[in-house]
Design an enzyme around this catalytic site. Structure first.
Site, PDB file in Angstrom:
ATOM      1  CG  ASP A  56      -1.678   0.964   1.181  1.00 54.08           C
ATOM      2  OD1 ASP A  56      -2.265   1.444   0.224  1.00 54.08           O
ATOM      3  OD2 ASP A  56      -2.115   1.371   2.353  1.00 54.08           O
ATOM      4  CG  HIS A  57      -0.300   4.879   0.251  1.00 56.21           C
ATOM      5  ND1 HIS A  57      -0.881   5.783  -0.501  1.00 56.21           N
ATOM      6  CD2 HIS A  57      -1.513   4.458   1.019  1.00 56.21           C
ATOM      7  CE1 HIS A  57      -2.394   5.969  -0.366  1.00 56.21           C
ATOM      8  NE2 HIS A  57      -2.672   5.302   0.454  1.00 56.21           N
TER       9      HIS A  57
END
Ligand code: G3H
Ligand code: ZN
Length: 283
Positions: free
Chosen positions: A81-82
């Site tokens: 994520d990210h």
């Protein structure tokens, strides 16, 4: 079973339901997510943020996620994520993540395109799915912080150009949600979701989905959102359960006794989300 992000999200995209992507930081959270997915017969995405990787270490988080996925009776993707750092993304791929996010949303458009293209080229060569982000989502998630004034919604034309250029598998769009706990009521730009969906034939991702009403989440999914990211709501369920337990039994020193109700509380929240998103029964 461990599958790619694409395998899960393509089906959701084609059939018009949403899949939860839940942030993992420790074993109890992973177990809560997998048990919820199995009990609702739902595909699911386990995702690790920058803070999650810092807390557990890439190798540990990857092994935990892969083991959980391998033993699960439902399709599970292990997702970064990210991600903002090319090296770290490569390391995640090497450790067996089946999906990665390159978040170049803080960069100028052409620089975002360039880094996303670079990740797509390598990831696709080894069968790993890629999520990118365009527009700036407000709020704070671990090391990424965007104040209200700097948050900018995704431009539909730009999104089309971005996806054509990068060939990314899914796109996170900024449409009024924010990371973390909301100060007021979130105000989603549903028309924008619809317009972007009409221009793009790939799964769209809603970040900052904790604290958004069930009705709004359902509407966003009906208009084209396929992946729904949830972190804060799990943190709240986890810590509330621990606080409640210790209020009742302040002298308890057994981590298992303290964490088991927290795991159970998270599982219930996740099951509810899976029903709302429409992923229940789709595995
Ligand atoms: O990438 C993760 C999510 O966007 C989580 O956002 O903590 O507001 O649920 P949230
Ligand atoms: Zn996010």
């Amino acid at each position: 079973m461990l599958v790619t992000g694409n395998e899960i999200l393509q089906d959701a995209h084609e059939k018009g339901y949403g899949v939860g992507a839940f942030n993992v930081n420790n074993m109890e959270i992973v177990q809560a997510i997998i048990e919820a997915a199995e009990e609702t017969n739902s595909p699911v995405i386990l995702q690790a943020s920058q803070g999650g990787l810092k807390y557990g270490g890439i190798e540990y988080v990857a092994e935990l996620g892969k083991l959980a996925a391998k033993n699960a009776r439902v399709p599970v993707a292990v997702h970064l994520d990210h991600g903002t750092d090319f090296q770290q993304i490569m390391l995640c791929i090497r450790h067996g993540f089946s999906s990665v996010m390159i978040d170049g949303s803080q960069l100028e458009l052409e620089d975002n395109i360039a880094i996303t293209k670079k990740v797509v080229e390598v990831a696709h060569a080894v069968g790993v799915s890629v999520e990118a982000e365009l527009g700036k989502i407000g709020g704070t998630e671990d090391n990424i912080s965007v104040d209200e004034k700097s948050a900018t919604f995704t431009d539909p034309e730009e999104a089309k150009y971005f996806v054509d250029e990068t060939q990314v598998d899914s796109l996170a769009i900024a449409v009024g949600t924010a990371h973390g706990v909301y100060k007021g009521e979130p105000d989603l730009d549903f028309d924008r979701i619809k317009t972007i969906r009409n221009k793009l034939d790939i799964p769209l991702v809603l970040h900052g989905s904790s604290g958004v009403s069930d009705k709004d989440i359902e509407k966003a999914i009906s208009l084209g959102i396929s992946k729904v990211n949830i972190d804060t709501d799990l943190r709240i369920a986890f810590t509330d359960a621990i606080k409640d337990f210790l209020r009742e039994d302040p002298d308890n020193i057994d981590p298992r006794k303290i964490l088991a109700p927290a795991r159970e509380a998270m599982k219930e929240v996740i099951k509810e989300k899976m029903n709302i998103f429409g992923s229940a029964g789709r595995a």
